[in-house]
Design a protein around this motif. Structure first.
Motif, PDB file in Angstrom:
ATOM      1  N   ASP A  77      -4.176 103.527 -29.487  1.00 42.70           N
ATOM      2  CA  ASP A  77      -4.981 103.322 -28.283  1.00 42.70           C
ATOM      3  C   ASP A  77      -6.358 103.996 -28.367  1.00 42.70           C
ATOM      4  O   ASP A  77      -7.125 103.954 -27.408  1.00 42.70           O
ATOM      5  N   GLY A  78      -6.663 104.593 -29.509  1.00 43.24           N
ATOM      6  CA  GLY A  78      -8.018 105.117 -29.694  1.00 43.24           C
ATOM      7  C   GLY A  78      -8.220 106.534 -29.192  1.00 43.24           C
ATOM      8  O   GLY A  78      -9.316 107.080 -29.322  1.00 43.24           O
ATOM      9  N   THR A  79      -7.182 107.156 -28.620  1.00 43.76           N
ATOM     10  CA  THR A  79      -7.380 108.522 -28.135  1.00 43.76           C
ATOM     11  C   THR A  79      -7.499 109.517 -29.302  1.00 43.76           C
ATOM     12  O   THR A  79      -8.145 110.550 -29.165  1.00 43.76           O
TER      13      THR A  79
ATOM     14  N   ARG B  45     -19.877 103.850 -35.996  1.00 39.38           N
ATOM     15  CA  ARG B  45     -18.915 104.838 -36.498  1.00 39.38           C
ATOM     16  C   ARG B  45     -19.574 105.824 -37.465  1.00 39.38           C
ATOM     17  O   ARG B  45     -19.204 106.992 -37.508  1.00 39.38           O
ATOM     18  N   VAL B  48     -21.622 108.339 -35.200  1.00 36.13           N
ATOM     19  CA  VAL B  48     -20.914 109.406 -34.498  1.00 36.13           C
ATOM     20  C   VAL B  48     -20.151 110.310 -35.461  1.00 36.13           C
ATOM     21  O   VAL B  48     -19.669 111.362 -35.064  1.00 36.13           O
ATOM     22  N   LEU B  50     -17.486 109.289 -37.561  1.00 36.86           N
ATOM     23  CA  LEU B  50     -16.080 108.951 -37.827  1.00 36.86           C
ATOM     24  C   LEU B  50     -15.877 108.530 -39.270  1.00 36.86           C
ATOM     25  O   LEU B  50     -14.809 108.713 -39.831  1.00 36.86           O
ATOM     26  N   TYR B  76     -18.892 108.901 -27.322  1.00 35.85           N
ATOM     27  CA  TYR B  76     -18.752 107.615 -27.983  1.00 35.85           C
ATOM     28  C   TYR B  76     -17.618 106.848 -27.316  1.00 35.85           C
ATOM     29  O   TYR B  76     -16.511 107.354 -27.211  1.00 35.85           O
ATOM     30  N   LEU B  77     -17.917 105.656 -26.847  1.00 39.72           N
ATOM     31  CA  LEU B  77     -16.871 104.799 -26.322  1.00 39.72           C
ATOM     32  C   LEU B  77     -16.844 103.532 -27.167  1.00 39.72           C
ATOM     33  O   LEU B  77     -17.842 102.820 -27.262  1.00 39.72           O
ATOM     34  N   GLY B  78     -15.720 103.305 -27.826  1.00 44.18           N
ATOM     35  CA  GLY B  78     -15.636 102.187 -28.763  1.00 44.18           C
ATOM     36  C   GLY B  78     -14.854 101.018 -28.206  1.00 44.18           C
ATOM     37  O   GLY B  78     -14.704 100.864 -26.998  1.00 44.18           O
ATOM     38  N   HIS B  80     -11.680 100.512 -28.476  1.00 44.92           N
ATOM     39  CA  HIS B  80     -10.368 100.885 -27.950  1.00 44.92           C
ATOM     40  C   HIS B  80     -10.458 101.290 -26.489  1.00 44.92           C
ATOM     41  O   HIS B  80     -11.473 101.802 -26.041  1.00 44.92           O
ATOM     42  N   ALA B  82      -8.797 103.747 -25.287  1.00 48.72           N
ATOM     43  CA  ALA B  82      -8.819 105.214 -25.339  1.00 48.72           C
ATOM     44  C   ALA B  82      -8.338 105.863 -24.051  1.00 48.72           C
ATOM     45  O   ALA B  82      -8.810 106.918 -23.657  1.00 48.72           O
ATOM     46  N   VAL B  83      -7.402 105.196 -23.365  1.00 47.86           N
ATOM     47  CA  VAL B  83      -6.747 105.814 -22.210  1.00 47.86           C
ATOM     48  C   VAL B  83      -5.245 105.694 -22.430  1.00 47.86           C
ATOM     49  O   VAL B  83      -4.782 104.777 -23.103  1.00 47.86           O
ATOM     50  N   LYS B  84      -4.492 106.661 -21.895  1.00 48.99           N
ATOM     51  CA  LYS B  84      -3.040 106.611 -22.042  1.00 48.99           C
ATOM     52  C   LYS B  84      -2.462 105.749 -20.930  1.00 48.99           C
ATOM     53  O   LYS B  84      -2.694 105.998 -19.749  1.00 48.99           O
ATOM     54  N   ASP B  86       0.514 105.444 -19.809  1.00 50.07           N
ATOM     55  CA  ASP B  86       1.554 106.011 -18.951  1.00 50.07           C
ATOM     56  C   ASP B  86       1.001 106.990 -17.921  1.00 50.07           C
ATOM     57  O   ASP B  86       1.721 107.424 -17.028  1.00 50.07           O
ATOM     58  N   ARG B 127      -1.175 101.472 -17.062  1.00 52.37           N
ATOM     59  CA  ARG B 127      -0.424 100.311 -17.547  1.00 52.37           C
ATOM     60  C   ARG B 127      -0.545  99.103 -16.616  1.00 52.37           C
ATOM     61  O   ARG B 127      -0.623  97.974 -17.068  1.00 52.37           O
ATOM     62  N   ARG B 141     -15.602 108.262 -17.832  1.00 47.71           N
ATOM     63  CA  ARG B 141     -15.865 109.469 -18.649  1.00 47.71           C
ATOM     64  C   ARG B 141     -17.358 109.730 -18.804  1.00 47.71           C
ATOM     65  O   ARG B 141     -17.774 110.859 -19.019  1.00 47.71           O
TER      66      ARG B 141
END
Lengths: 221, 199
Positions: A77-79, B45, B48, B50, B76-78, B80, B82-84, B86, B127, B141
């Motif tokens: 998920d990119g985290t 990438r 930043v 990576l 950097y926001l790509g 993905h 990038a959040v969980k 759950d 979700r 963010r």
């Protein structure tokens, strides 16, 4: 240090939202160790002899069961990418993830081992040594396993590769961990075994987060 | 502030780009353009930190990157999410701030989510949110993590008309406050000015 604690909190919170994943590994440990006494039957002498080995092998396999998920979900998920770019050192965040893995997959085994050991007719002092050996050994399993999990991250069929990579590295922990309980049952001094386990743990605590971080950076490229 | 010179990148045998250079100062932004597969994401990438560049160097305030200062002052926001999934949007924001070592109280986090149009969604697990709403959680963010350089890869994807305008406004405010941004997008961006870099 704050970042490390934040990572531990985060991973535990995530695991609590998905209890089944943690419980699978713990139930696996319980079931596997219970199958042996049931299969072998009431032979106290034999059971007592094989108990340390069985409990330790079951602990190795059950730790292995939780390892592929250690970094995979965060990678997907990119985290994990965000962690690598965080101002906090990635090594600290990785150490936090390993601590959380041990609290979720290692500590329950340590706490359950004395209860499960009863099935093998181990006496109280032997159960104590078993618990102590697992207390020193399971963090070692999490630390070594994290290196393997990072190296196989993003590899297809990584789960099998992970087992092939990590299980041979678990052999020293198995030998000295199970050896400590066997030595105690035979009436020998267990100090040497436990000291060696502790030494390996200290070494791994120092190097494993560093090696894991390096492997993760390669996986993220 | 940000100077890039002689940057080169290849994937396998194929050379994606070579000799890319630009400089960004306070209040400026760069629009990276190019066809699919031209190497926009690869450039981001590299930028930043990576992945390593084949050649060239990237300097932030004169220092070679990635330095700790750079990581602190860059976001950097790509592609993905990038959040969980759950966790709730609020937990996501607060935990990622904690990992970054940034203090973030609940009021500020809530205000950021409301600004991004997620009022009433802050306590639902991510979700159950739509793709666009997940994207908004990530974009929140930008408001909760103080940074000078924003590196946004295809940030306008999956956003509705209102959110595109909102993100445009956020970037314009950020630039007006002396920030910098590097963006990739196929659409014309709703942000005035800006340099263009075609790969």
């Amino acid at each position: 240090m704050k970042a490390l604690l934040a990572t531990v909190r985060r991973d535990i919170l995530l695991a609590l939202r998905r209890k089944s994943e943690v419980l699978t590994a713990v139930f696996f440990f319980v079931i596997v160790t219970s199958l042996f006494p049931l299969g072998i039957g009431p032979e106290p002498v034999l059971l007592k002899k094989i108990a340390p080995g069985i409990l330790w092998v079951a602990a190795l396999l059950s730790t292995l069961l939780g390892l592929p998920r250690l970094f995979a979900a965060d990678h997907l998920d990119g985290t994990l990418e965000q962690m690598a770019l965080s101002p906090s050192p990635l090594g600290l965040l990785v150490a936090g993830k390993i601590v959380a893995h041990w609290l979720l997959c290692g500590l329950p085994l340590v706490l359950l081992a004395p209860v499960l050991g009863l099935q093998f007719d181990l006496d109280a002092s032997a159960l104590g040594i078993l618990t102590l050996a697992l207390l020193l050994g399971t963090p070692l399993l999490s630390l070594i396993g994290a290196i393997g999990a990072a190296l196989t991250l993003g590899v297809r069929g990584g789960g099998v590769l992970l087992a092939l990579l990590v299980l041979p590295l678990y052999i020293p922990a198995l030998i000295f961990g199970a050896g400590a309980v066997e030595a105690h049952i035979a009436g020998l001094d267990v100090g040497g075994h436990l000291s060696l386990l502790a030494a390996m743990l200290a070494l791994a605590a120092f190097f494993a987060p560093w090696a894991t971080t390096a492997a993760l950076r390669v996986a993220l490229e | 502030m940000l100077t890039v010179s002689g940057l080169a990148c290849s994937r396998g045998e194929r050379r994606l780009f070579a000799n890319v250079g630009f400089a960004l100062g306070s209040g400026e932004w760069l629009h990276v353009q190019g066809a699919n597969g031209a190497g926009k994401t690869s450039l981001m990438r590299l930028l930043v930190g990576l992945s390593p560049a084949d050649a060239g160097e990237i300097r932030w305030r004169g220092e070679p990157t990635p330095s700790v200062d750079f990581r602190r002052e860059m976001i950097y926001l790509g592609h993905h999410a990038a959040v969980k999934e759950d966790l709730t949007p609020l937990e996501n924001l607060r935990l990622s701030a904690a990992l970054d070592g940034v203090a973030l109280d609940e009021r500020t986090a809530l205000a950021a989510l409301i600004r991004l149009g997620l009022r009433g969604r802050e306590d639902l697990p991510v979700r159950v949110l739509s793709a666009g709403q997940k994207r908004r959680v990530l974009l929140a963010r930008l408001l909760t993590r103080p940074a000078i350089l924003w590196v946004l890869d295809e940030a306008f994807n999956a956003l509705d008309v209102g959110a595109v305008k909102l993100l445009g406004d956020l970037i314009a405010e950020h630039l007006a406050a002396g920030g910098m941004a590097v963006l990739t997008s196929h659409q014309p961006l709703p942000v005035p000015g800006g340099k263009a870099l075609v790969l």
